[in-house]
Design an enzyme around this catalytic site. Sequence first.
Site, PDB file in Angstrom:
ATOM      1  N   ARG A 173      -7.510   8.588   3.643  1.00 36.51           N
ATOM      2  CA  ARG A 173      -7.883   7.726   4.760  1.00 36.51           C
ATOM      3  C   ARG A 173      -9.076   8.342   5.466  1.00 36.51           C
ATOM      4  O   ARG A 173      -9.170   9.580   5.572  1.00 36.51           O
ATOM      5  CB  ARG A 173      -6.726   7.590   5.764  1.00 36.51           C
ATOM      6  CG  ARG A 173      -5.602   6.673   5.320  1.00 36.51           C
ATOM      7  CD  ARG A 173      -6.045   5.207   5.234  1.00 36.51           C
ATOM      8  NE  ARG A 173      -4.971   4.319   4.857  1.00 36.51           N
ATOM      9  CZ  ARG A 173      -4.663   3.959   3.611  1.00 36.51           C
ATOM     10  NH1 ARG A 173      -5.375   4.434   2.600  1.00 36.51           N
ATOM     11  NH2 ARG A 173      -3.672   3.130   3.374  1.00 36.51           N
ATOM     12  N   GLY A 212      -7.569   1.172  -5.145  1.00 38.20           N
ATOM     13  CA  GLY A 212      -6.360   0.501  -5.641  1.00 38.20           C
ATOM     14  C   GLY A 212      -6.535  -0.995  -5.833  1.00 38.20           C
ATOM     15  O   GLY A 212      -5.572  -1.688  -6.162  1.00 38.20           O
ATOM     16  N   ASP A 230     -13.954   6.839  -0.748  1.00 34.76           N
ATOM     17  CA  ASP A 230     -13.498   5.448  -0.873  1.00 34.76           C
ATOM     18  C   ASP A 230     -13.053   4.928   0.491  1.00 34.76           C
ATOM     19  O   ASP A 230     -12.806   3.748   0.651  1.00 34.76           O
ATOM     20  CB  ASP A 230     -12.339   5.349  -1.870  1.00 34.76           C
ATOM     21  CG  ASP A 230     -11.987   3.900  -2.188  1.00 34.76           C
ATOM     22  OD1 ASP A 230     -12.929   3.094  -2.402  1.00 34.76           O
ATOM     23  OD2 ASP A 230     -10.790   3.552  -2.209  1.00 34.76           O
ATOM     24  N   HIS A 258     -13.298   1.186  -0.047  1.00 34.47           N
ATOM     25  CA  HIS A 258     -11.820   1.220  -0.100  1.00 34.47           C
ATOM     26  C   HIS A 258     -11.288   0.322  -1.228  1.00 34.47           C
ATOM     27  O   HIS A 258     -10.497  -0.595  -0.988  1.00 34.47           O
ATOM     28  CB  HIS A 258     -11.220   0.803   1.254  1.00 34.47           C
ATOM     29  CG  HIS A 258      -9.832   1.352   1.466  1.00 34.47           C
ATOM     30  ND1 HIS A 258      -9.329   1.650   2.706  1.00 34.47           N
ATOM     31  CD2 HIS A 258      -8.834   1.646   0.584  1.00 34.47           C
ATOM     32  CE1 HIS A 258      -8.085   2.098   2.590  1.00 34.47           C
ATOM     33  NE2 HIS A 258      -7.765   2.104   1.304  1.00 34.47           N
ATOM     34  N   THR A 295       0.842  -1.198   0.000  1.00 33.53           N
ATOM     35  CA  THR A 295       0.000   0.000   0.000  1.00 33.53           C
ATOM     36  C   THR A 295       0.875   1.245   0.000  1.00 33.53           C
ATOM     37  O   THR A 295       2.050   1.189   0.384  1.00 33.53           O
ATOM     38  CB  THR A 295      -0.867   0.043   1.276  1.00 33.53           C
ATOM     39  OG1 THR A 295      -0.010  -0.166   2.400  1.00 33.53           O
ATOM     40  CG2 THR A 295      -1.962  -1.000   1.259  1.00 33.53           C
ATOM     41  N   GLU A 341     -14.035   2.329   9.542  1.00 28.53           N
ATOM     42  CA  GLU A 341     -13.935   1.500   8.342  1.00 28.53           C
ATOM     43  C   GLU A 341     -13.676   0.056   8.755  1.00 28.53           C
ATOM     44  O   GLU A 341     -12.763  -0.172   9.560  1.00 28.53           O
ATOM     45  CB  GLU A 341     -12.785   2.015   7.472  1.00 28.53           C
ATOM     46  CG  GLU A 341     -12.749   1.362   6.109  1.00 28.53           C
ATOM     47  CD  GLU A 341     -11.707   1.996   5.178  1.00 28.53           C
ATOM     48  OE1 GLU A 341     -11.645   3.240   5.079  1.00 28.53           O
ATOM     49  OE2 GLU A 341     -10.956   1.228   4.582  1.00 28.53           O
TER      50      GLU A 341
HETATM   51  C1  GLV Z   1      -4.408   2.089  -0.219  1.00 25.19           C
HETATM   52  O1  GLV Z   1      -5.265   2.472   0.505  1.00 25.19           O
HETATM   53  C2  GLV Z   1      -3.017   2.439  -0.106  1.00 25.19           C
HETATM   54  O2  GLV Z   1      -2.601   2.972   0.928  1.00 25.19           O
HETATM   55  O3  GLV Z   1      -2.264   2.187  -1.054  1.00 25.19           O
END
Ligand code: GLV
Length: 302
Positions: A218, A268, A241, A265, A68, A246
Site C-alpha cells: 500500500r 491483482g 504499483d 494499482h 482484496t 493514490e
Molecule cells: C489489492 O490491492 C489487494 O489488497 O488485494
Amino acid sequence: MKIWVPSEAAAEVLADLPDVECVVFDGRGPAPKGAEEAEVWIPPLIPVQDTPELMARMKRLRLVQTVTAGVEPYRPHLPQGVTLCNARGVHDAGTAEWAVGAMIAVLRDFPAFVDAQRRGEWAYHYTDVLADARVLIVGYGSIGAALERRLDGFEVEVVRVARTAREGVHPMEELDTLLPDADVVVLLVPATAHTAGMVDAGFLARMKDGALLVNAARGAVVDTDALVAELVSGRLRAALDVTDPEPLPGGHPLWNAPGVFITPHVAGSTPASTRRVLRLIRSQLLRYLAGEPLKNVITESY
Ligand code: GLV
C-alpha cells in the site's frame, strides 16, 4: 437473504443458492436502495468513498467479504458483531507475477528502452540484472510465498521477513540488519497502524546504494517525500504499483523522479484474480449458508 455483490459475474456464481437474492453494487454511482436489508456485503475492488456510512446503514449486516487481500477500508469501521474476511490467496498469482515483471523491468531498464523505441533510437547499453540478487520480502505471507516460487529459477537469494517470525522467516525487528544487504526490497505488508509510514527516511537510508524498492503493498507504507528524495539523489530505484496519494495526481514529483516505474494499482487486476475471486465468493457463501467456519477471517492479530 440479501447479498450485495460487486458484479453480475458474482451474482451469477451465487444464482443457484437457495434463498439468496443478489444486489449488484459495483461502486460506480450511488449505492442502490435497501442497504438496511443486506446481510452480506462483498464490496467492489476499488473501495467506495462512503464505506463507513454505508456499513452503518446496513443494519442486518453479518459478513463483509472483501475481494482484496487488504481490508483497511473496512476494518476500522466494522460494526459490532460483523465478521470480516479477506481474499487471501486470490491475488497471489497476479501480484507475484507483477512483482517479478516490475523487478525485471527496472533492473533491465525496459522503461528507458521503451522511451528510446518511441524515438526510433537504438539505445544500446549494459543494464543491471536480477540474477545473483538478494531479494528481501518484507511481509512474507501467501503472496510472498507465491513470489518466492516464481523467483525460483532466477538464481536469486530470497530472504523472508514477517511480523510473526518462524522457521526461515526473520522477525521485523531484524529489518535494520537485513536491509543493507538487500539488492531488491519487496513490500507486501498489509496497511495497518504498525506499517503506516514504516518505510521512512531511516528505512530507505539503510538500503544499499542502487537498491530497488518494490511496493506491491500500500502507498501509505512508504513515506513518499522520503522516497522522492532518495530517487532524486539517484541512490535508490523503485517499482510502485501503489502510491500515497493514490491515484497519484498529475504533476506529482514522483511521476518524473529518476529510476521509478509506476503502475496504477493493477497487480491483482487480471482475469486470474477474477476467476479466483469468484471461486472464493461461492465457497465462502456455501460455508456461510451451512453455518460452517469461514475462511480468511480477519482477527485482532492481522
Ligand atoms: C489489492 O490491492 C489487494 O489488497 O488485494
